[in-house]
Design a protein around this motif. Structure first.
Motif, PDB file in Angstrom:
ATOM      1  N   GLU A   1      27.575  12.912  46.208  1.00 57.75           N
ATOM      2  CA  GLU A   1      26.574  11.753  46.442  1.00 57.75           C
ATOM      3  C   GLU A   1      25.654  11.964  45.130  1.00 57.75           C
ATOM      4  O   GLU A   1      25.843  10.861  44.404  1.00 57.75           O
ATOM      5  N   TYR A   2      24.848  12.993  44.827  1.00 63.46           N
ATOM      6  CA  TYR A   2      24.003  12.878  43.863  1.00 63.46           C
ATOM      7  C   TYR A   2      24.490  12.856  42.332  1.00 63.46           C
ATOM      8  O   TYR A   2      24.269  11.785  41.581  1.00 63.46           O
ATOM      9  N   LEU A   3      25.403  13.446  41.768  1.00 63.02           N
ATOM     10  CA  LEU A   3      26.075  13.224  40.557  1.00 63.02           C
ATOM     11  C   LEU A   3      26.629  11.899  40.268  1.00 63.02           C
ATOM     12  O   LEU A   3      26.545  11.235  39.291  1.00 63.02           O
ATOM     13  N   PRO A   4      27.752  11.563  41.225  1.00 63.51           N
ATOM     14  CA  PRO A   4      28.074  10.085  40.827  1.00 63.51           C
ATOM     15  C   PRO A   4      27.265   9.024  40.827  1.00 63.51           C
ATOM     16  O   PRO A   4      27.212   8.099  40.003  1.00 63.51           O
ATOM     17  N   PHE A   5      26.187   9.044  41.737  1.00 63.73           N
ATOM     18  CA  PHE A   5      25.296   8.261  41.716  1.00 63.73           C
ATOM     19  C   PHE A   5      24.180   8.152  40.422  1.00 63.73           C
ATOM     20  O   PHE A   5      23.836   7.023  39.688  1.00 63.73           O
ATOM     21  N   ILE A   6      23.956   9.325  40.043  1.00 59.59           N
ATOM     22  CA  ILE A   6      22.941   9.424  38.998  1.00 59.59           C
ATOM     23  C   ILE A   6      23.725   9.016  37.312  1.00 59.59           C
ATOM     24  O   ILE A   6      23.343   8.868  36.583  1.00 59.59           O
ATOM     25  N   ILE A   7      25.095   9.533  37.635  1.00 60.92           N
ATOM     26  CA  ILE A   7      26.049   9.257  36.571  1.00 60.92           C
ATOM     27  C   ILE A   7      26.068   7.763  36.309  1.00 60.92           C
ATOM     28  O   ILE A   7      26.191   7.386  35.238  1.00 60.92           O
ATOM     29  N   LEU A   8      26.442   7.054  37.278  1.00 64.32           N
ATOM     30  CA  LEU A   8      26.515   5.637  37.133  1.00 64.32           C
ATOM     31  C   LEU A   8      25.225   4.923  36.800  1.00 64.32           C
ATOM     32  O   LEU A   8      25.020   4.143  35.702  1.00 64.32           O
ATOM     33  N   LEU A   9      24.067   5.637  37.266  1.00 57.36           N
ATOM     34  CA  LEU A   9      22.970   4.864  36.698  1.00 57.36           C
ATOM     35  C   LEU A   9      22.403   5.211  35.511  1.00 57.36           C
ATOM     36  O   LEU A   9      21.803   4.102  34.881  1.00 57.36           O
ATOM     37  N   THR A  10      22.899   6.299  34.922  1.00 51.56           N
ATOM     38  CA  THR A  10      22.651   6.688  33.402  1.00 51.56           C
ATOM     39  C   THR A  10      23.346   5.782  32.570  1.00 51.56           C
ATOM     40  O   THR A  10      22.975   5.075  31.732  1.00 51.56           O
ATOM     41  N   ALA A  11      24.794   5.484  33.015  1.00 48.50           N
ATOM     42  CA  ALA A  11      25.653   4.765  31.954  1.00 48.50           C
ATOM     43  C   ALA A  11      24.956   3.241  31.954  1.00 48.50           C
ATOM     44  O   ALA A  11      25.007   2.639  31.175  1.00 48.50           O
ATOM     45  N   LEU A  12      24.734   2.613  33.204  1.00 46.03           N
ATOM     46  CA  LEU A  12      24.239   1.404  33.299  1.00 46.03           C
ATOM     47  C   LEU A  12      22.867   1.223  32.618  1.00 46.03           C
ATOM     48  O   LEU A  12      22.722   0.310  31.622  1.00 46.03           O
ATOM     49  N   TYR A  13      21.828   2.259  32.802  1.00 44.85           N
ATOM     50  CA  TYR A  13      20.830   2.091  31.998  1.00 44.85           C
ATOM     51  C   TYR A  13      20.848   2.182  30.497  1.00 44.85           C
ATOM     52  O   TYR A  13      20.128   1.645  29.627  1.00 44.85           O
ATOM     53  N   THR A  14      21.867   3.264  30.020  1.00 48.69           N
ATOM     54  CA  THR A  14      21.992   3.554  28.786  1.00 48.69           C
ATOM     55  C   THR A  14      22.666   2.261  28.062  1.00 48.69           C
ATOM     56  O   THR A  14      22.148   1.787  26.974  1.00 48.69           O
ATOM     57  N   VAL A  15      23.762   1.592  28.646  1.00 47.46           N
ATOM     58  CA  VAL A  15      24.164   0.496  27.942  1.00 47.46           C
ATOM     59  C   VAL A  15      23.314  -0.798  27.921  1.00 47.46           C
ATOM     60  O   VAL A  15      23.475  -1.468  26.953  1.00 47.46           O
ATOM     61  N   ALA A  16      22.547  -0.989  29.113  1.00 45.02           N
ATOM     62  CA  ALA A  16      21.658  -2.188  29.272  1.00 45.02           C
ATOM     63  C   ALA A  16      20.662  -2.018  28.083  1.00 45.02           C
ATOM     64  O   ALA A  16      20.281  -3.140  27.512  1.00 45.02           O
TER      65      ALA A  16
ATOM     66  N   LEU B   1      40.508  13.247  42.048  1.00 48.00           N
ATOM     67  CA  LEU B   1      41.022  13.121  40.620  1.00 48.00           C
ATOM     68  C   LEU B   1      40.171  11.906  40.091  1.00 48.00           C
ATOM     69  O   LEU B   1      39.565  11.757  39.187  1.00 48.00           O
ATOM     70  N   PRO B   2      40.306  10.664  40.934  1.00 51.12           N
ATOM     71  CA  PRO B   2      39.662   9.430  40.487  1.00 51.12           C
ATOM     72  C   PRO B   2      38.055   9.515  40.261  1.00 51.12           C
ATOM     73  O   PRO B   2      37.534   8.881  39.449  1.00 51.12           O
ATOM     74  N   GLN B   3      37.593  10.104  41.110  1.00 48.39           N
ATOM     75  CA  GLN B   3      36.133  10.469  41.158  1.00 48.39           C
ATOM     76  C   GLN B   3      35.879  11.165  39.551  1.00 48.39           C
ATOM     77  O   GLN B   3      34.943  10.576  39.045  1.00 48.39           O
ATOM     78  N   LEU B   4      36.648  12.325  39.709  1.00 44.60           N
ATOM     79  CA  LEU B   4      36.320  12.903  38.414  1.00 44.60           C
ATOM     80  C   LEU B   4      36.294  12.359  37.096  1.00 44.60           C
ATOM     81  O   LEU B   4      35.677  12.320  36.091  1.00 44.60           O
ATOM     82  N   ALA B   5      37.538  11.283  37.112  1.00 49.65           N
ATOM     83  CA  ALA B   5      37.859  10.666  35.885  1.00 49.65           C
ATOM     84  C   ALA B   5      37.021   9.572  35.714  1.00 49.65           C
ATOM     85  O   ALA B   5      36.491   9.282  34.606  1.00 49.65           O
ATOM     86  N   ARG B   6      36.352   9.072  36.664  1.00 52.15           N
ATOM     87  CA  ARG B   6      35.493   7.954  36.700  1.00 52.15           C
ATOM     88  C   ARG B   6      34.073   8.384  35.984  1.00 52.15           C
ATOM     89  O   ARG B   6      33.577   8.152  35.012  1.00 52.15           O
ATOM     90  N   ASP B   7      33.828   9.804  36.375  1.00 52.39           N
ATOM     91  CA  ASP B   7      32.446  10.236  36.061  1.00 52.39           C
ATOM     92  C   ASP B   7      32.548  10.707  34.481  1.00 52.39           C
ATOM     93  O   ASP B   7      31.647  10.420  33.830  1.00 52.39           O
ATOM     94  N   LEU B   8      33.366  11.321  34.355  1.00 51.23           N
ATOM     95  CA  LEU B   8      33.861  11.826  32.896  1.00 51.23           C
ATOM     96  C   LEU B   8      33.829  10.425  32.117  1.00 51.23           C
ATOM     97  O   LEU B   8      33.166  10.271  30.953  1.00 51.23           O
ATOM     98  N   ALA B   9      34.478   9.361  32.383  1.00 54.12           N
ATOM     99  CA  ALA B   9      34.603   8.277  31.458  1.00 54.12           C
ATOM    100  C   ALA B   9      33.124   7.522  31.551  1.00 54.12           C
ATOM    101  O   ALA B   9      33.042   7.052  30.155  1.00 54.12           O
ATOM    102  N   LEU B  10      32.473   7.509  32.548  1.00 56.69           N
ATOM    103  CA  LEU B  10      31.080   6.845  32.534  1.00 56.69           C
ATOM    104  C   LEU B  10      30.335   7.579  31.461  1.00 56.69           C
ATOM    105  O   LEU B  10      29.335   7.156  30.719  1.00 56.69           O
TER     106      LEU B  10
END
Length: 467
Positions: free
Chosen positions: A93-108, A283-292
């Motif tokens: 829960e926490y790491l996927p949530f904060i990684i997505l938020l970090t990617a969106l915040y950084t790119v925006a 594997l999809p979760q791990l790949a997504r988070d590394l890509a983000l």
């Protein structure tokens, strides 16, 4: 709490030879929810009572509440069970949530809208509509950070601007993010629990269109009234520029890449996963988070510093969210277990509130119960609480109990707009507006605005869609 401290904590809690023993939420007393309640009340009250103390020590306060749960829990159920609970909260829960938020915040933060518009009612309504549409694509945080400064510049020669920012929070920071898991943190948590990527768009589009159109119409009427009475400043603080456009366009491509990564993780199911102390990491979760993380790194590497300076880009808001949510996701562990116990657990009264005498869940009650708590606590953990209260089975909720999941989803997103603390971007936008000289209402002043404008619309949503 830094990553190194989290790692140390896990090392202390996780005997390498042991997996977690399951614990029964029905055997827990309501006292185990006190650290979670204390965590959320601290977020709500400390900034009002002692803002300076909170700003300086919110990380320490968060750590106190997390340890107030973890230490007694480890003593009662053992290190292996406590450690596995922490691992699940972090990895699932926490790491996927904060990684997505970090990617969106950084790119925006690397996209700059250049130029100076003039804040007429038509222009302001158009900007709000654009921000609302972008919120489900780049997240309420990303859309808010992208659009708030152009909107403030457009209105910096007007005296009546408070309502402009209030409606911006209603629309861009909340309602607009209701169509995809990218839009708002609670929906992304639902996606992590197994809710389909397009499910929310399919089931919430009519409610979202109604809320958006109604709010834009109300805003236009209010803004037109004040604009007609406006005594414009003799000199526009922001001079006109020869060209209007968007800088940092490479970050737009990165924003699309973020959407692709999240969609990929939901559609690609190779069946490969690893068991980490009882938590399944696919594997999809791990790949997504590394890509983000790679996308966020690429944005930082290739975005000129001048663009970040123009956006007044800072890590402080993200750092605060990361620390606070680490405490929230830790202390919510027993709450979720107790809610999963249903009528046999200590929260049987909550189950009765959202359940008919015949045992059927009531979508309208889920909408209002989720919404009210989202307004005064935070909509992401509140969504998770009621998702689990409804059974926690995404497939069952998306099909047989679809109206219930609609109520949970709409309540958490829409009513996150009711207070400054309902959703992370709300306070960020209010702070930016205050720094720009806008006289923002205090906590209860903002609540008066939201009650007057939003509650009648929520009543319509309940009457039309939640019966």
């Amino acid at each position: 709490m830094t990553v190194s401290r989290v790692t140390l904590l896990l090392g202390l809690l996780l005997p390498l030879s042991a997996h977690a023993a399951e614990f029964d939420g029905a055997a827990l007393g309501a006292v185990w929810a006190l650290p979670f309640a204390g965590m959320l009340l601290s977020i709500a009250l400390w900034p009002l009572i002692a803002p300076h103390v909170w700003h300086m020590h919110y990380g320490k306060i968060t750590a106190v509440w997390a340890l107030a749960f973890l230490l007694p829990f480890a003593g009662r159920f053992g290190l292996a069970t406590a450690g596995a609970g922490v691992v699940h909260a972090l990895l699932a829960e926490y790491l996927p949530f904060i990684i997505l938020l970090t990617a969106l915040y950084t790119v925006a933060g690397g996209i700059v809208i250049r130029g100076n518009l003039h804040g007429s009612p038509r222009t302001n309504t158009t900007l709000l509509a654009i921000g609302t549409a972008l919120a489900s694509v780049m997240g309420t945080t990303g859309a808010s950070m992208l659009m708030i400064r152009p909107l403030l510049r457009a209105n910096d020669n007007r005296r009546h601007r408070t309502h402009v920012v209030v409606f911006f929070i209603f629309l861009v920071s909340n309602v607009g993010g209701s169509l995809t898991p990218l839009g708002d943190p609670p929906l992304f948590l639902g996606f992590l629990q197994g809710v389909g990527f397009f499910w929310t768009a399919e089931h919430l589009w009519a409610k979202t269109v109604f809320m958006s159109v109604a709010l834009l119409a109300i805003f236009y009427a209010i803004d037109r009234y004040w604009y007609a009475k406006e005594d414009l400043l003799p000199v526009d603080p922001t001079p006109d520029t020869p060209a209007f456009g968007v800088d940092g366009r490479g970050n737009i491509a990165l924003m699309l890449a973020i959407s692709g990564c999240v969609l990929m993780s939901g559609l690609w199911q190779p069946g490969i996963a690893w068991d980490v102390f009882g938590t399944k990491v696919a594997l999809p979760q791990l790949a997504r988070d590394l890509a983000l993380l790679a996308i966020a790194g690429a944005s930082l590497q290739f975005t000129p510093r001048a663009l970040h300076a123009a956006n007044q880009f800072s890590w402080a808001p993200l750092k605060e969210v990361a620390k606070l949510f680490l405490g929230i996701f830790a202390t919510i562990i027993p709450v979720i277990a107790m809610l999963r116990a249903g009528a046999d657990g200590p929260f049987a009264a909550v189950v009765d509130l959202v359940t008919s005498p015949t045992g059927e869940p009531l979508p309208a009650m889920y909408f209002w119960a989720t919404g009210v708590l989202s307004a005064f606590l935070d909509n992401a953990p509140t969504y998770l609480v009621f998702f689990n209260l409804a059974g926690g089975d995404a497939q069952h909720l998306m099909t047989a109990l679809a109206p219930v999941l609609v109520g949970i989803s709409a309540g958490s997103v829409f009513m996150g707009a009711m207070t400054y603390i309902g959703n992370a971007p709300n306070l960020m936008v209010a702070t930016i507006a205050l720094n720009a000289g806008v006289k923002m209402p205090a906590f209860f002043g903002y609540l008066a605005w939201s009650c007057a404008v939003l509650l009648p619309l929520f009543a319509v949503v309940t009457w039309v869609w939640m019966r």
